[in-house]
Design a protein around this motif. Sequence first.
Motif, PDB file in Angstrom:
ATOM      1  N   GLY A 188     -67.473 -11.182  14.400  1.00  0.00           N
ATOM      2  CA  GLY A 188     -68.705 -11.863  14.573  1.00  0.00           C
ATOM      3  C   GLY A 188     -70.280 -11.671  14.567  1.00  0.00           C
ATOM      4  O   GLY A 188     -70.899 -11.802  13.869  1.00  0.00           O
ATOM      5  N   ASN A 189     -69.922  -9.991  14.859  1.00  0.00           N
ATOM      6  CA  ASN A 189     -71.267  -9.687  14.471  1.00  0.00           C
ATOM      7  C   ASN A 189     -71.201  -9.257  12.757  1.00  0.00           C
ATOM      8  O   ASN A 189     -72.696  -9.645  12.212  1.00  0.00           O
ATOM      9  N   TYR A 206     -66.034 -17.758  27.339  1.00  0.00           N
ATOM     10  CA  TYR A 206     -67.026 -16.352  27.437  1.00  0.00           C
ATOM     11  C   TYR A 206     -67.345 -16.213  29.012  1.00  0.00           C
ATOM     12  O   TYR A 206     -68.039 -17.239  29.212  1.00  0.00           O
ATOM     13  N   ASN A 207     -66.107 -15.837  29.376  1.00  0.00           N
ATOM     14  CA  ASN A 207     -66.233 -16.079  31.052  1.00  0.00           C
ATOM     15  C   ASN A 207     -66.571 -14.326  31.182  1.00  0.00           C
ATOM     16  O   ASN A 207     -67.038 -13.633  30.617  1.00  0.00           O
ATOM     17  N   LYS A 208     -67.187 -14.648  32.647  1.00  0.00           N
ATOM     18  CA  LYS A 208     -67.470 -13.175  33.422  1.00  0.00           C
ATOM     19  C   LYS A 208     -66.595 -11.355  32.839  1.00  0.00           C
ATOM     20  O   LYS A 208     -65.663 -12.064  33.279  1.00  0.00           O
ATOM     21  N   GLY A 209     -67.470 -11.071  32.771  1.00  0.00           N
ATOM     22  CA  GLY A 209     -66.933  -9.960  32.291  1.00  0.00           C
ATOM     23  C   GLY A 209     -66.794  -9.859  31.170  1.00  0.00           C
ATOM     24  O   GLY A 209     -65.819  -8.769  30.713  1.00  0.00           O
ATOM     25  N   ASN A 210     -67.238 -10.351  30.176  1.00  0.00           N
ATOM     26  CA  ASN A 210     -66.615 -10.074  28.960  1.00  0.00           C
ATOM     27  C   ASN A 210     -66.177 -11.128  28.294  1.00  0.00           C
ATOM     28  O   ASN A 210     -64.889  -9.643  28.007  1.00  0.00           O
ATOM     29  N   ILE A 211     -65.216 -11.646  29.642  1.00  0.00           N
ATOM     30  CA  ILE A 211     -63.380 -12.045  29.128  1.00  0.00           C
ATOM     31  C   ILE A 211     -63.507 -13.114  28.382  1.00  0.00           C
ATOM     32  O   ILE A 211     -64.120 -14.667  28.728  1.00  0.00           O
ATOM     33  N   VAL A 251     -67.127 -15.390  18.502  1.00  0.00           N
ATOM     34  CA  VAL A 251     -68.030 -16.199  18.267  1.00  0.00           C
ATOM     35  C   VAL A 251     -69.179 -16.533  19.347  1.00  0.00           C
ATOM     36  O   VAL A 251     -70.665 -17.380  17.812  1.00  0.00           O
ATOM     37  N   GLY A 252     -69.124 -15.527  19.577  1.00  0.00           N
ATOM     38  CA  GLY A 252     -70.944 -15.612  20.322  1.00  0.00           C
ATOM     39  C   GLY A 252     -72.249 -14.914  19.437  1.00  0.00           C
ATOM     40  O   GLY A 252     -73.159 -16.306  19.644  1.00  0.00           O
ATOM     41  N   PRO A 253     -71.671 -13.915  19.044  1.00  0.00           N
ATOM     42  CA  PRO A 253     -73.167 -14.091  18.160  1.00  0.00           C
ATOM     43  C   PRO A 253     -73.343 -14.774  17.174  1.00  0.00           C
ATOM     44  O   PRO A 253     -74.423 -14.883  16.671  1.00  0.00           O
ATOM     45  N   VAL A 254     -72.649 -15.074  16.439  1.00  0.00           N
ATOM     46  CA  VAL A 254     -72.058 -16.271  15.547  1.00  0.00           C
ATOM     47  C   VAL A 254     -73.090 -17.309  16.078  1.00  0.00           C
ATOM     48  O   VAL A 254     -73.591 -18.111  15.318  1.00  0.00           O
ATOM     49  N   THR A 255     -72.820 -17.683  17.123  1.00  0.00           N
ATOM     50  CA  THR A 255     -73.117 -19.289  17.810  1.00  0.00           C
ATOM     51  C   THR A 255     -75.019 -18.909  17.601  1.00  0.00           C
ATOM     52  O   THR A 255     -75.817 -19.686  17.357  1.00  0.00           O
TER      53      THR A 255
END
Length: 286
Positions: free
Chosen positions: A9-10, A232-237, A259-263
């Motif tokens: 994603g990065n 995306y849950n606590k502890g980067n899970i 997915v996170g960085p692309v969001t």
Amino acid sequence: MEKKMILDGNAVAASVKESLKERITLLAQAGITPCLATILVGDDPSSETYVRMKGNACEKLGIISKRIHLPKETTTEELLETITGLNEDENVHGILLQHPVPEQIDERKAFETIAIEKDVDGVTSLGYGQTAFGFGVYPSCTPAAILEIMDFYNIDASGKHAVVVGRSPILGKPVSALLLNRNATVTTCHSYTTNLEQFVKQADIVVAAVGKPNFIQGAWIKEGAVVLDAGYNKGNIGDADYESCAEKASAITPVPGGVGPVTISMLLKHTVIAAEKGMSKKTSTL
Ligand code: NAP
């Protein structure tokens, strides 16, 4: 066996941001700086962090971040007034209301007040409807991110069976609609689905959008399936158990770094599109 693809994603986010730089330069030549207004109500620490991350990402790229922070006692009427003011401000191109808002506020009413042409976070029902019909300009950012990753890695959804686990208005439902528009056969699962595992086992593409850490198990994944984990849950899970799913999948998004960085980059992209649309409106009335 074919080599497994780790869907980075990065790398996708970096490529999106690079392409936006040129567009921002062109806008600057026309005297326009894209501007995203973020509204944070109250002082929930996670929400503060999310809003800060989004604002910082804007500024890094040359997008103005107009940050509005309202007290936790804000009423629905006060929030609607703020949103209406931003709708009318022609220097603001996109509006993001950070979810969740304090419970005395009618959140849906607040979302619906955002003008469709500034709904860069894809939260209005009109935006959702347009996305489902196939002509939405700003789908919700996480579903848009999932499609962006698929495009970057040439993962074709056409004719595939996609199983989406989750049906929230900002994630499960719109990503199901987007995949359907890409000619996938889509099954959307939720907490009332019986035999969830049996559905996931049939999937060529699995979207994990359930909000439960490590929920999707490798044993449920068909050999060679693509696993897109929006969780995306606590502890980067993530919502998929990465280790076991990666053993079966032909391609998989890691958490973090999937997915996170692309969001976030989709939010930036939508804000730039909104500024471009504003520019073409201005020029067409000259
Ligand atoms: P949500 O609103 O809580 O929705 C979760 C969905 O999962 C609901 O539709 C729910 O079904 C379903 N579900 C819950 N338990 C289930 C079960 N046992 N079996 C099958 N389905 C079940 O969550 P969300 O906002 O869509 O977020 C989902 C995940 O994505 C979370 O991990 C969140 O942190 C992450 N997320 C990431 C980003 C990003 O930028 N990467 C952005 C947004 C969200 P019902 O409808 O029946 O209740």
